[in-house]
Design a protein around this motif. Sequence first.
Motif, short mmCIF file in Angstrom:
data_model
loop_
_atom_site.label_atom_id
_atom_site.label_comp_id
_atom_site.label_asym_id
_atom_site.label_seq_id
_atom_site.Cartn_x
_atom_site.Cartn_y
_atom_site.Cartn_z
N ASN A 234 0.82 -1.21 0.00
CA ASN A 234 0.00 0.00 0.00
C ASN A 234 0.86 1.27 0.00
OD1 ASN A 234 -2.74 -1.26 0.22
ND2 ASN A 234 -1.83 -2.07 2.11
N ILE A 235 1.77 1.32 -0.97
CA ILE A 235 2.68 2.46 -1.12
C ILE A 235 1.99 3.55 -1.94
CG2 ILE A 235 4.90 3.22 -2.03
CD1 ILE A 235 5.72 0.19 -1.93
N ASN A 236 2.15 4.79 -1.51
CA ASN A 236 1.73 5.94 -2.32
C ASN A 236 2.88 6.95 -2.25
OD1 ASN A 236 0.49 7.97 -3.71
ND2 ASN A 236 -1.10 8.37 -2.18
N ALA A 237 3.81 6.87 -3.21
CA ALA A 237 5.05 7.64 -3.14
C ALA A 237 5.19 8.54 -4.35
CB ALA A 237 6.25 6.70 -3.04
N THR A 238 5.36 9.83 -4.09
CA THR A 238 5.69 10.81 -5.13
C THR A 238 7.01 11.45 -4.73
OG1 THR A 238 3.35 11.25 -5.56
CG2 THR A 238 4.94 12.84 -6.39
N ILE A 239 8.06 11.09 -5.46
CA ILE A 239 9.42 11.50 -5.12
C ILE A 239 9.91 12.50 -6.17
CG2 ILE A 239 11.74 10.69 -4.57
CD1 ILE A 239 9.46 9.57 -2.78
N LYS A 240 10.35 13.67 -5.73
CA LYS A 240 10.77 14.70 -6.69
C LYS A 240 12.27 14.64 -6.99
CE LYS A 240 11.15 18.46 -3.28
NZ LYS A 240 10.66 19.83 -2.93
N SER A 241 12.91 13.57 -6.58
CA SER A 241 14.33 13.35 -6.87
C SER A 241 14.48 11.95 -7.46
CB SER A 241 15.16 13.46 -5.58
OG SER A 241 14.86 12.36 -4.72
N LYS A 242 15.70 11.56 -7.70
CA LYS A 242 15.98 10.17 -8.06
C LYS A 242 15.91 9.30 -6.81
CE LYS A 242 20.94 10.03 -7.20
NZ LYS A 242 22.29 9.74 -7.72
N ILE A 243 15.75 8.01 -7.03
CA ILE A 243 15.93 7.01 -5.97
C ILE A 243 17.07 6.11 -6.42
CG2 ILE A 243 14.87 5.25 -4.54
CD1 ILE A 243 12.14 6.29 -5.37
N THR A 244 18.06 5.92 -5.58
CA THR A 244 19.21 5.11 -5.98
C THR A 244 18.79 3.70 -6.33
OG1 THR A 244 20.65 6.44 -4.56
CG2 THR A 244 21.50 4.31 -5.30
N SER A 245 17.99 3.06 -5.48
CA SER A 245 17.48 1.73 -5.81
C SER A 245 16.23 1.42 -5.03
CB SER A 245 18.55 0.65 -5.58
OG SER A 245 19.01 0.64 -4.24
N VAL A 246 15.34 0.65 -5.68
CA VAL A 246 14.11 0.16 -5.07
C VAL A 246 14.12 -1.36 -5.19
CG1 VAL A 246 11.60 0.07 -5.29
CG2 VAL A 246 12.80 2.26 -5.56
N LYS A 247 13.73 -2.05 -4.10
CA LYS A 247 13.81 -3.51 -4.12
C LYS A 247 12.50 -4.13 -3.66
CE LYS A 247 16.44 -7.43 -2.29
NZ LYS A 247 17.56 -7.85 -1.40
N ASN A 248 11.91 -4.95 -4.49
CA ASN A 248 10.79 -5.83 -4.15
C ASN A 248 9.67 -5.16 -3.36
OD1 ASN A 248 11.86 -8.05 -5.48
ND2 ASN A 248 12.95 -8.78 -3.66
N PRO A 249 9.09 -4.06 -3.87
CA PRO A 249 7.88 -3.54 -3.23
C PRO A 249 6.72 -4.50 -3.45
CG PRO A 249 8.28 -2.41 -5.29
CD PRO A 249 9.46 -3.31 -5.08
N ILE A 250 5.80 -4.58 -2.50
CA ILE A 250 4.68 -5.51 -2.61
C ILE A 250 3.53 -4.92 -3.41
CG2 ILE A 250 2.90 -6.75 -1.30
CD1 ILE A 250 4.95 -7.15 0.92
N SER A 251 3.12 -3.68 -3.08
CA SER A 251 1.97 -3.11 -3.78
C SER A 251 1.94 -1.60 -3.65
CB SER A 251 0.66 -3.70 -3.23
OG SER A 251 0.46 -3.31 -1.89
N GLY A 252 1.27 -0.94 -4.60
CA GLY A 252 1.08 0.50 -4.55
C GLY A 252 1.62 1.20 -5.77
N VAL A 253 1.91 2.48 -5.62
CA VAL A 253 2.41 3.32 -6.70
C VAL A 253 3.67 4.04 -6.24
CG1 VAL A 253 1.91 5.25 -8.25
CG2 VAL A 253 0.07 3.68 -7.58
N ILE A 254 4.70 3.99 -7.10
CA ILE A 254 5.96 4.71 -6.83
C ILE A 254 6.25 5.58 -8.04
CG2 ILE A 254 8.41 4.54 -6.31
CD1 ILE A 254 7.82 1.65 -5.30
N LYS A 255 6.24 6.89 -7.83
CA LYS A 255 6.54 7.84 -8.89
C LYS A 255 7.78 8.63 -8.50
CE LYS A 255 4.56 11.65 -11.59
NZ LYS A 255 3.35 12.51 -11.79
N ALA A 256 8.79 8.65 -9.38
CA ALA A 256 10.04 9.33 -9.07
C ALA A 256 10.62 9.98 -10.32
CB ALA A 256 11.04 8.35 -8.48
N LYS A 257 11.50 10.94 -10.10
CA LYS A 257 12.20 11.54 -11.22
C LYS A 257 13.03 10.49 -11.95
CE LYS A 257 15.33 15.37 -12.33
NZ LYS A 257 16.11 16.49 -11.75
N LYS A 258 13.66 9.63 -11.18
CA LYS A 258 14.47 8.57 -11.76
C LYS A 258 14.66 7.49 -10.71
CE LYS A 258 19.01 7.67 -13.87
NZ LYS A 258 20.31 8.28 -14.26
#
Length: 296
Positions: A234-258
């Motif tokens: 149940n992720i609701n993420a709006t990131i205005k920068s890069k994310i170095t790495s994302v690993k195995n999220p279960i569910s939701g939305v991830i929005k990032a610059k990079k």
Amino acid sequence: MQEINEKYFEGERALYGLSNAILENVTFGEGESPLKETQNLEIKANIFKYKYPLWYSNNIKVTDSTFETMSRSGIWYTNNISIKNSNLQAPKLFRRCKHVSLDHVFFSDAEETMWTCEDITIKNTEINGDYFGKDSSDIYMENVRVIGNYIFDGAKNIVCKNCSFVSKDAFWNCENVTLINCQIDGEYLSWNSSNIIFRDCTIESDQGLCYMDHVTLENCILNQTTLALEKCSNINATIKSKITSVKNPISGVIKAKKIETLIIDPAKVDPRDTKIISEEAIVKKGSVSDQNQEGE
């Protein structure tokens, strides 16, 4: 009210059971529990030099005072206490207290402080020490700086505004946390927590934000944040920068610059349950469902 001015006390339970009094420019020297079971006190410019100064007390107002290093375990089982413009040197100062208000306070050693307390307001304060706020609840903090590991383990109902945290393993096992315009630097941020919101925050964390449920990041910056959001649902993420790495999220939305590296292991999570939106191309590791990976 009784007034006690410019006095020095020592010995065990020096003013035991005192009530309805103003103490000004009083020093409590060696001797345990000088103000045990007291109530309705105004404490002004006092110095506490030894152990257990305020236990089982009620309706205490402290200003411009000092709790020296040996006044450890100083405020336990005490309700309705406010402290302003004071220096707190001793560890383990608060335990099982209710209705605590702190303003312009400096903790030089807050190790194991504010444990299992309820209804806490802290403003314009600096806190230094490990294991602050364990298992406490109903906490409001504003303009507070914290340096120390394992902050707020097992706490719940927390709101922090304009605060900074330099802390490994902060906000573990927490419930109902909102951080607004905060700066957070520390490994393994907020594992095993639920209903946690980061709004307009700047975060740097190695393997942070993992094993959580209902996590929201609104307009945040994740500087050098690695292996983020592992096993989060149940992720609701709006990131205005890069994310170095994302690993195995279960569910939701991830929005990032990079997202520099996206790691998805279909044997551990279903890629279809998390929607990834990135302004720039994603470097993918593992099998990733194309329908859930978007570029803008």
